[in-house]
Design a protein around this motif. Structure first.
Motif, mmCIF file in Angstrom:
data_model
loop_
_atom_site.group_PDB
_atom_site.id
_atom_site.type_symbol
_atom_site.label_atom_id
_atom_site.label_comp_id
_atom_site.label_asym_id
_atom_site.label_seq_id
_atom_site.Cartn_x
_atom_site.Cartn_y
_atom_site.Cartn_z
ATOM 1 N N LEU A 151 1.520 -0.192 12.602
ATOM 2 C CA LEU A 151 0.109 -0.429 12.887
ATOM 3 C C LEU A 151 -0.776 0.204 11.809
ATOM 4 C CD1 LEU A 151 -2.159 -1.467 14.718
ATOM 5 C CD2 LEU A 151 -1.955 0.662 16.044
ATOM 6 N N ILE A 152 -0.412 1.403 11.381
ATOM 7 C CA ILE A 152 -1.182 2.088 10.341
ATOM 8 C C ILE A 152 -1.169 1.289 9.042
ATOM 9 C CG2 ILE A 152 -1.160 4.108 8.810
ATOM 10 C CD1 ILE A 152 -0.339 5.734 11.314
ATOM 11 N N LYS A 153 -0.013 0.783 8.667
ATOM 12 C CA LYS A 153 0.068 -0.028 7.453
ATOM 13 C C LYS A 153 -0.812 -1.268 7.567
ATOM 14 C CE LYS A 153 4.608 1.179 5.580
ATOM 15 N NZ LYS A 153 5.903 0.627 5.134
ATOM 16 N N LYS A 154 -0.858 -1.843 8.743
ATOM 17 C CA LYS A 154 -1.676 -3.028 8.964
ATOM 18 C C LYS A 154 -3.167 -2.704 8.812
ATOM 19 C CE LYS A 154 -2.024 -6.895 12.231
ATOM 20 N NZ LYS A 154 -1.570 -7.419 13.542
ATOM 21 N N ILE A 193 0.796 -1.223 0.000
ATOM 22 C CA ILE A 193 0.000 0.000 0.000
ATOM 23 C C ILE A 193 0.833 1.280 0.000
ATOM 24 C CG2 ILE A 193 -1.882 -1.149 1.188
ATOM 25 C CD1 ILE A 193 -0.976 0.296 3.738
ATOM 26 N N ASP A 194 2.137 1.159 0.231
ATOM 27 C CA ASP A 194 2.947 2.349 0.459
ATOM 28 C C ASP A 194 2.859 3.380 -0.668
ATOM 29 O OD1 ASP A 194 3.841 0.254 2.207
ATOM 30 O OD2 ASP A 194 5.517 1.539 2.746
ATOM 31 N N GLU A 239 -5.692 -3.956 5.803
ATOM 32 C CA GLU A 239 -6.954 -4.643 6.112
ATOM 33 C C GLU A 239 -8.122 -3.950 5.411
ATOM 34 O OE1 GLU A 239 -9.488 -5.784 10.124
ATOM 35 O OE2 GLU A 239 -7.297 -5.831 10.253
ATOM 36 N N ALA A 240 -8.084 -2.611 5.380
ATOM 37 C CA ALA A 240 -9.145 -1.851 4.705
ATOM 38 C C ALA A 240 -9.149 -2.139 3.204
ATOM 39 C CB ALA A 240 -8.965 -0.363 4.964
ATOM 40 N N GLN A 241 -7.972 -2.161 2.607
ATOM 41 C CA GLN A 241 -7.896 -2.407 1.165
ATOM 42 C C GLN A 241 -8.272 -3.844 0.820
ATOM 43 O OE1 GLN A 241 -3.869 -0.911 0.239
ATOM 44 N NE2 GLN A 241 -4.861 0.772 -0.828
#
Length: 255
Positions: free
Chosen positions: A99-102, A5-6, A106-108
């Motif tokens: 945590l934000i990436k996680k 997602i980065d 999950e949202a994507q």
């Protein structure tokens, strides 16, 4: 399957020229508490720019109605996924990028239309202790309200009501008839995803924010705005007490 997602998400701060006095403390705290932010950062303004190589500008020109402004903003966001943040929500503690990436992954993976990123209201009461986010039931108050959320452009475009004000967006019930997924943070999260201080309410400093300005070395900004009234401060305290009661008893506030 893990989602990369980065390079797919923009972090967009909604602002305007009359709030440009907030930009210095906003970005000082943004990069102080999130020095490893992996996303491209964009600042929305009318005509002004913030002088930093770390911040891109989205200039929308003369202010119009809220819906039309949103349409101009989204037309200038280069990615299909983006966070829409607000200029008076100032980061106040270290941000946990892992945590934000996680959460974003999950949202994507769930192909959400939006995911609220602050634990005020609404929140999700998940039975699965591993879930970080979850779906907001239909007809829960502020289910599709705009702001401080991760968005998919396709859903966000549907939320825009050109010619309408912010309140008309917040109370719009049409999204309850859509198949788009509206998510929020789960109460399984033991800490805020984006810890922040609320700075301004109706153009005036929030009372608790005055001390934060002093702590962060921005005492010089205090004279630039009036301080909110005691009535406004107490009203907010009572309102948030009500929200906390909903969360304590794991109840939703239905419209």
């Amino acid at each position: 399957m893990k989602v990369e997602i980065d390079k797919k998400i923009s972090f967009v701060i909604s602002s305007c020229d009359k709030y440009s006095d907030l930009w210095e403390i906003f970005f000082a705290c943004f990069f102080k508490y999130w020095p490893d932010c992996p996303y491209e950062v964009y600042l929305v303004s009318n005509f002004k720019e913030f002088d930093s190589g770390k911040v891109n500008s989205i200039k929308i020109g003369q202010d119009k109605d809220y819906g039309t402004n949103l349409k101009t903003i989204i037309d200038n966001i280069p990615t299909e996924w983006f966070v829409l943040w607000i200029d008076d929500a100032i980061f106040s503690e270290k941000i946990d990028t892992k945590l934000i990436k996680k959460v974003f992954a999950e949202a994507q993976e769930n192909e959400v239309g939006s995911c609220l990123l602050i634990p005020t209201y609404p929140v999700v009461y998940s039975k699965d202790k591993k879930e970080l986010i979850g779906p907001i039931p239909k007809f829960v108050k502020y289910r599709a309200a705009i702001g401080c959320s991760l968005y998919n452009k396709k859903t966000f475009k549907k939320l825009i009501l050109e010619g309408k004000n912010i309140w008309e967006h917040d109370v719009n019930q049409e999204p309850n008839s859509w198949d788009d997924k509206f998510y929020a943070l789960s109460t399984n999260l033991t800490k805020p995803l984006f810890p922040h201080e609320h700075g301004v309410k109706k153009g005036e400093w929030c009372r608790p924010f005055i001390q934060f300005l002093k702590k962060e070395g921005f005492k010089n900004l205090i004279p630039s705005r009036k301080k909110e009234s005691i009535y406004s401060f107490l009203y907010s305290k009572i309102y948030h007490l009500r929200l906390n009661l909903f969360k304590k008893f794991k109840k939703h506030w239905y419209i």
